[in-house]
Scaffold this active site. Sequence first.
Site, PDB file in Angstrom:
ATOM      1  N   TYR A  54      36.073  55.694 100.192  1.00 28.10           N
ATOM      2  CA  TYR A  54      36.218  56.401  98.913  1.00 28.10           C
ATOM      3  C   TYR A  54      36.579  57.862  99.151  1.00 28.10           C
ATOM      4  CZ  TYR A  54      35.328  58.610  94.460  1.00 28.10           C
ATOM      5  OH  TYR A  54      35.472  59.348  93.310  1.00 28.10           O
ATOM      6  N   GLY A  61      37.066  57.748  90.708  1.00 26.79           N
ATOM      7  CA  GLY A  61      36.381  57.385  89.473  1.00 26.79           C
ATOM      8  C   GLY A  61      36.504  55.894  89.211  1.00 26.79           C
TER       9      GLY A  61
END
Length: 512
Positions: A54, A61
């Site tokens: 990530y 998001g």
Amino acid sequence: MHTVVVGTSGVTASDVLAVARGGARVELSEEAVAALAAARGIVDALAAKPEPVYGVSTGFGALATRHISQEQRAQLQRNIVRSHAAGMGPRVEREVVRALMFLRLKTVCSGHTGVRPEVAQTMADVLNAGITPVVHEYGSLGCSGDLAPLSHCALTLMGEGEAEGPDGSVRPAGELLAAHGIAPVELREKEGLALLNGTDGMLGMLVMALADLDALYKSADVTAALSLEALLGTDKVLAPELHAIRPHPGQGASAANMLAVLKGSELTGHHQDDAPRVQDAYSVRCAPQVAGAGRDTLAHARLVAERELASAVDNPVVLPDGRVESNGNFHGAPVAYVLDFLAIAVADLASIAERRTDRLLDKNRSHGLPPFLADDAGVDSGLMIAQYTQAALVSELKRLAVPASADSIPSSAMQEDHVSMGWSAARKLRTAVDNLTRVLAVELYAATRAVELREGLAPAPASQAVIDAVRGAGVQGAGPDRFLAPDLAAADAFVRGGELVAAVEKVTGPLQ
């Protein structure tokens, strides 16, 4: 020029004020540069692996499930900055933007963000050049950090968008960077995200509000003392032994300040026509209790600010063992709560000051002063409408005391489903601090005039020093009606600039 060196362990409130308000230069420590390089090595190693990480090789998001190929990652970092630079409304103040940029640099230099040393150096170069990105009032929900405000700053680092130069003119950011010999950054994996993901805007505004309120609480002790004196009140309620049996630190400090201001006064303890007065009104007698509670609130908020100043706020973060982990440290709740708490304390301090002003102007409660402190009541209105202005400010402050942090609006397709609204709490606190200054200026104006009208009895030496200084600053004393707005503006400048406290401390020594 003063220089602030940014290391890996955070910064102090005085560092923030020096850069945001004093224009101090910023340098990176050797330790910070080494930490930046080490963390970047971890990110580069992860970026080369096929597994998605990530912030390094994924979207953001609600789009975090998409794996981004290596050839698209630079575009991803540029896109997140461009798309998140979506603020609207008026520009925020230069000092706020400088604090915002400096505090983001603080976190970047912690070695937990994975940003390259050259990006951090560019951030310092932009600050040192006096280039201030255009940041707008609206766009932050105070969670995932102050995203839109920070994005506008990151856009400037890329040479895009608009910024203000050191001469105050707004120009394309690329032109300003070129004029100062600064090359725009080419963002790589994780860097765009790391530049936007923090509580830096709300924290910067908290730090500045704490500095302003520290001075204003001293000013409030002075104006309360002047009002007590003008109302012929008793200073016996300020005795240290009374406050020792309810040992709130702020209360004791406020009482001590008031007692220092009133030392040597011939006005305290007298009664109109020798009529006995058992007790003064709450707004006079309880001034240390109310101001003291606000002081203790400041102390709590300062503790929160110090913790946040020592923090590395980003998501994901690079850990010393080589992991890059997602977290929720960007949530602004700790800062948002104290910003709202301060707005409540500010509103109450203004409210009690307004009640003292109203008492000074009411002939039925002022113990012998003329109605509205007018020269010829009926022909003259005196300070009647000055109190209206003060009351309007207090009413506004009560509205500003409604907490922003009690609200939350879900965003990002319900991925970011609970937000702090800390930026909004900070913005309204700035307005509250401004209005408190004006409220205290009106009390100062009324109280100094009222003390002068007490003929035959000498005020305290500190009170006289205030009267002399405020008259020298262009605030006129008693007399027939005149255009009041300039007087009130001069009184506001006198309080805002610290001259009120300075005049007292020449007599009393440092206030608490």
